[in-house]
Scaffold this active site. Structure first.
Site, PDB file in Angstrom:
ATOM      1  N   CYS A 102      -8.559   2.181   2.700  1.00 15.69           N
ATOM      2  CA  CYS A 102      -7.329   1.338   2.820  1.00 15.69           C
ATOM      3  C   CYS A 102      -6.153   2.313   2.663  1.00 15.69           C
ATOM      4  O   CYS A 102      -5.377   2.608   3.842  1.00 15.69           O
ATOM      5  CB  CYS A 102      -7.215   0.312   1.889  1.00 15.69           C
ATOM      6  SG  CYS A 102      -8.255  -1.121   2.193  1.00 15.69           S
ATOM      7  N   ASN A 112       0.819  -1.453   0.145  1.00 11.09           N
ATOM      8  CA  ASN A 112       0.058  -0.086   0.035  1.00 11.09           C
ATOM      9  C   ASN A 112       0.937   1.258   0.111  1.00 11.09           C
ATOM     10  O   ASN A 112       0.481   2.325  -0.706  1.00 11.09           O
ATOM     11  CB  ASN A 112      -0.914   0.044   1.276  1.00 11.09           C
ATOM     12  CG  ASN A 112      -2.156  -0.915   0.790  1.00 11.09           C
ATOM     13  OD1 ASN A 112      -2.468  -1.295  -0.280  1.00 11.09           O
ATOM     14  ND2 ASN A 112      -2.977  -1.006   1.801  1.00 11.09           N
ATOM     15  N   LEU A 114      -0.541   5.486 -12.722  1.00 13.43           N
ATOM     16  CA  LEU A 114       0.294   6.885 -12.967  1.00 13.43           C
ATOM     17  C   LEU A 114      -0.721   7.977 -13.526  1.00 13.43           C
ATOM     18  O   LEU A 114      -0.499   8.559 -14.377  1.00 13.43           O
ATOM     19  CB  LEU A 114       1.565   6.654 -13.765  1.00 13.43           C
ATOM     20  CG  LEU A 114       2.666   6.171 -13.426  1.00 13.43           C
ATOM     21  CD1 LEU A 114       3.833   6.339 -14.461  1.00 13.43           C
ATOM     22  CD2 LEU A 114       3.267   7.030 -12.215  1.00 13.43           C
TER      23      LEU A 114
HETATM   24  P1  NAD Z   1     -15.789  -3.019   6.564  1.00 16.60           P
HETATM   25  O1  NAD Z   1     -16.116  -1.580   7.473  1.00 16.60           O
HETATM   26  O2  NAD Z   1     -16.483  -2.914   5.235  1.00 16.60           O
HETATM   27  O3  NAD Z   1     -16.200  -4.353   7.169  1.00 16.60           O
HETATM   28  C1  NAD Z   1     -15.854  -4.693   8.656  1.00 16.60           C
HETATM   29  C2  NAD Z   1     -17.048  -5.663   9.109  1.00 16.60           C
HETATM   30  O4  NAD Z   1     -16.564  -6.031  10.493  1.00 16.60           O
HETATM   31  C3  NAD Z   1     -18.358  -4.699   9.558  1.00 16.60           C
HETATM   32  O5  NAD Z   1     -19.293  -5.347   8.719  1.00 16.60           O
HETATM   33  C4  NAD Z   1     -18.393  -4.844  10.913  1.00 16.60           C
HETATM   34  O6  NAD Z   1     -19.916  -4.872  11.240  1.00 16.60           O
HETATM   35  C5  NAD Z   1     -17.566  -5.887  11.263  1.00 16.60           C
HETATM   36  N1  NAD Z   1     -17.312  -6.109  12.772  1.00 16.60           N
HETATM   37  C6  NAD Z   1     -16.858  -5.217  13.343  1.00 16.60           C
HETATM   38  N2  NAD Z   1     -16.581  -5.768  14.823  1.00 16.60           N
HETATM   39  C7  NAD Z   1     -16.737  -7.009  14.568  1.00 16.60           C
HETATM   40  C8  NAD Z   1     -16.782  -7.899  15.552  1.00 16.60           C
HETATM   41  N3  NAD Z   1     -16.246  -8.033  16.782  1.00 16.60           N
HETATM   42  N4  NAD Z   1     -17.079  -9.475  15.069  1.00 16.60           N
HETATM   43  C9  NAD Z   1     -17.652  -9.454  13.688  1.00 16.60           C
HETATM   44  N5  NAD Z   1     -17.796  -8.705  12.899  1.00 16.60           N
HETATM   45  C10 NAD Z   1     -17.422  -7.188  13.257  1.00 16.60           C
HETATM   46  O7  NAD Z   1     -14.367  -3.048   6.347  1.00 16.60           O
HETATM   47  P2  NAD Z   1     -13.405  -3.713   4.962  1.00 16.60           P
HETATM   48  O8  NAD Z   1     -13.208  -2.760   3.970  1.00 16.60           O
HETATM   49  O9  NAD Z   1     -14.046  -4.948   4.750  1.00 16.60           O
HETATM   50  O10 NAD Z   1     -11.907  -3.996   5.753  1.00 16.60           O
HETATM   51  C11 NAD Z   1     -11.734  -5.031   6.691  1.00 16.60           C
HETATM   52  C12 NAD Z   1     -10.001  -5.256   6.940  1.00 16.60           C
HETATM   53  O11 NAD Z   1      -9.507  -5.651   5.444  1.00 16.60           O
HETATM   54  C13 NAD Z   1      -9.285  -3.665   7.054  1.00 16.60           C
HETATM   55  O12 NAD Z   1      -8.369  -4.033   7.805  1.00 16.60           O
HETATM   56  C14 NAD Z   1      -8.973  -3.407   5.720  1.00 16.60           C
HETATM   57  O13 NAD Z   1      -7.666  -2.535   5.872  1.00 16.60           O
HETATM   58  C15 NAD Z   1      -8.620  -4.798   5.070  1.00 16.60           C
HETATM   59  N6  NAD Z   1      -8.660  -4.564   3.696  1.00 16.60           N
HETATM   60  C16 NAD Z   1      -9.565  -4.185   2.928  1.00 16.60           C
HETATM   61  C17 NAD Z   1      -9.718  -4.143   1.492  1.00 16.60           C
HETATM   62  C18 NAD Z   1     -10.986  -3.477   0.886  1.00 16.60           C
HETATM   63  O14 NAD Z   1     -10.680  -3.158  -0.334  1.00 16.60           O
HETATM   64  N7  NAD Z   1     -12.025  -3.166   1.322  1.00 16.60           N
HETATM   65  C19 NAD Z   1      -8.574  -4.987   1.011  1.00 16.60           C
HETATM   66  C20 NAD Z   1      -7.551  -5.324   1.733  1.00 16.60           C
HETATM   67  C21 NAD Z   1      -7.550  -5.429   2.891  1.00 16.60           C
END
Ligand code: NAD
Length: 442
Positions: free
Chosen positions: A269, A217, A259
């Site tokens: 992210c 990233n 780019l």
């Molecule tokens: P998001 O906010 O869309 O989803 C997170 C989910 O976790 C929510 O639905 C929330 O209700 C749930 N949650 C919170 N506490 C919880 C618990 N105790 N038990 C069960 N569920 C719970 O976030 P996201 O975009 O899916 O990102 C999640 C992780 O993945 C982050 O660390 C992010 O950096 C990483 N990530 C995201 C992407 C992307 O493109 N979105 C890509 C790579 C990595």
């Protein structure tokens, strides 16, 4: 051979991962604390916009391989492979990542684990988190030392999430080198179909796996800010950053992707991940190595300010009382994600300077309204442009790239457009009588 898998967190990452693991033939239970999200997923509806995900979700629910629950007890009884996919947002008022949700999963799940299980972290976390969670899980779990915690960072891109999960360009697995346990063996089972088509599979120590994600990233953010810094220079020198990008991009060592000069990166992210990376580097005594990321962040945020300045210039020096059409609100096309979206942040700043702002986005309207309820929202690009003094294209949706300058001209008060993503053909718009400006170009 199929595995029984639980995925904690069913957001952009978790819902995609759960559906795709079922698609690979596993039995999967998605777990979340958000009841409304679970209700949608259970009925086969994706609570966000992600092309192709609904089909995979519906099919696997129908085939009986995919279910959803709020119950950790049910998940612990059902599965012996657990993925953590909850959010790791930026802490309020700090650069560091907020690990509350990741910690909560382990604190709730581990006491329920009474047999050998592997927990794979997929959330993006600061280096050192996996090792800490491993100790904690073994401390809390009745199965104790039979619990393995490994880190399996996720590289999916919103908009291509299904494809990236089912056909990843690589898989990375960090395992605890002091007690390797069963994590690699189980990962090979979970990803057997992907490995059978020779997907590169890198098994590392925990810290390296965590850092791979942070580094990827940081590199992407740097590449975007590099070309945006060149755009700043081009603006003052009277040069064209798009042509410059094409020309340097032919060099295979540089490459043309990522780019595209414009209003910069956003989303859930890159911004928070580079800040968390800097914060963690500071904690472990390596902050000097990442001071350049502060500049990457600064360049990125300056682009938003520059866009507002350009808008002000385009309407004659003051936005007060003007009508501005904003096309695009999502942080990128093919997504409804507005977390830290440059487009919405610019729309908000322009409104604060006294303009009436009409926003249209093909998919991100509901999310935008929730974050910025005071902006006006139109039901189409044309409607947003009615009587506009200025049109801003801030997300490069195909629909906006394909806009007909002639047709749009009849809607606006003044045919003036700024391309914040360098995605439009300048000449076509100028030929149709528009005043056309873009970031980093004359
Ligand atoms: P998001 O906010 O869309 O989803 C997170 C989910 O976790 C929510 O639905 C929330 O209700 C749930 N949650 C919170 N506490 C919880 C618990 N105790 N038990 C069960 N569920 C719970 O976030 P996201 O975009 O899916 O990102 C999640 C992780 O993945 C982050 O660390 C992010 O950096 C990483 N990530 C995201 C992407 C992307 O493109 N979105 C890509 C790579 C990595």
């Amino acid at each position: 051979m199929s595995c029984r898998i639980a995925v904690f967190g069913t957001g952009y990452l978790g819902a995609t991962h759960a559906a795709c693991m079922a698609e690979l033939g596993h039995e999967v239970l998605g777990v979340d604390v958000d009841a409304s999200k679970l209700a949608k997923l259970e009925s086969g509806e994706v609570p966000f916009y992600e092309p192709g995900l609904e089909e995979v979700l519906k099919q696997n629910i129908e085939d009986g391989r995919l279910r959803f629950t709020a119950s950790y007890e049910e998940a612990a009884a059902f599965a012996d492979v657990h993925f953590i996919g909850v959010g790791t947002p930026q802490k309020r008022g700090e650069y560091a990542a907020d690990l509350t949700y990741v910690d909560a999963v382990v604190e709730t799940l581990a006491p329920l684990l009474d047999r050998a299980s592997v927990i794979f972290g997929k959330s993006t976390v600061p280096v050192g988190t996996a090792e800490r969670l491993g100790h904690r899980a073994r401390q809390l779990a009745p199965a104790g030392v039979e619990i393995d915690v490994a880190w399996n960072p996720e590289f999916l891109r919103e908009g291509y999430a299904v494809r990236d999960t089912l056909h990843p360009d690589r898989l990375v697995l960090g395992v605890d080198r002091d007690r390797p346990g069963r994590a690699e063996e189980v990962a090979r089972k979970v990803y057997a179909r992907l490995l059978s088509v020779n997907t590169p599979f890198l098994v590392t120590d925990l810290a390296t796996a965590e850092l791979v994600k942070a580094a990827a990233n940081a590199f992407l953010a740097t590449k975007i800010s590099f070309i945006n810094a060149m755009a700043e220079v081009c603006e003052t020198a009277g040069a064209d950053v798009s042509v410059l990008a094409d020309a340097i991009g032919y060099d295979a060592r540089i490459g043309r992707r990522f780019l595209n000069a414009g209003i910069g990166f956003g989303g859930g992210c890159l911004p928070k991940d580079i800040r968390a990376f800097m914060a963690r580097a500071g904690e472990i005594g390596a902050d000097e190595a990442l001071t350049f990321l502060r500049e990457v962040d600064n360049i990125n945020m300056r682009r938003r300010t520059r866009m507002v300045e350009l808008a002000r210039e385009a309407v004659g020096g003051s936005l007060l009382g003007t009508s501005v059409a904003v096309l695009g609100a999502a942080f990128k096309p093919d997504s409804d994600d507005v977390r830290d979206s440059p487009a919405l942040s610019i729309a908000g700043q322009i409104q604060l300077q006294g303009a009436s702002v009409n926003v249209y986005d093909p998919k991100a309207m509901d999310n935008s309204r929730a974050v910025f309820p005071t902006l006006n929202y139109a039901t189409s690009a044309i409607e947003a442009c009615v009587n506009a003094d200025l049109v801003l294209v801030l997300t490069e949706w195909k629909e906006f790239v394909a806009l007909d300058p002639q047709a749009l001209r009849t809607a606006v008060r003044r045919p003036s457009i700024i391309d914040g993503r360098n995605c439009l053909e300048a000449q076509t718009w100028r030929d149709a009588g528009w005043t056309f400006r873009a970031l980093g170009r004359v």
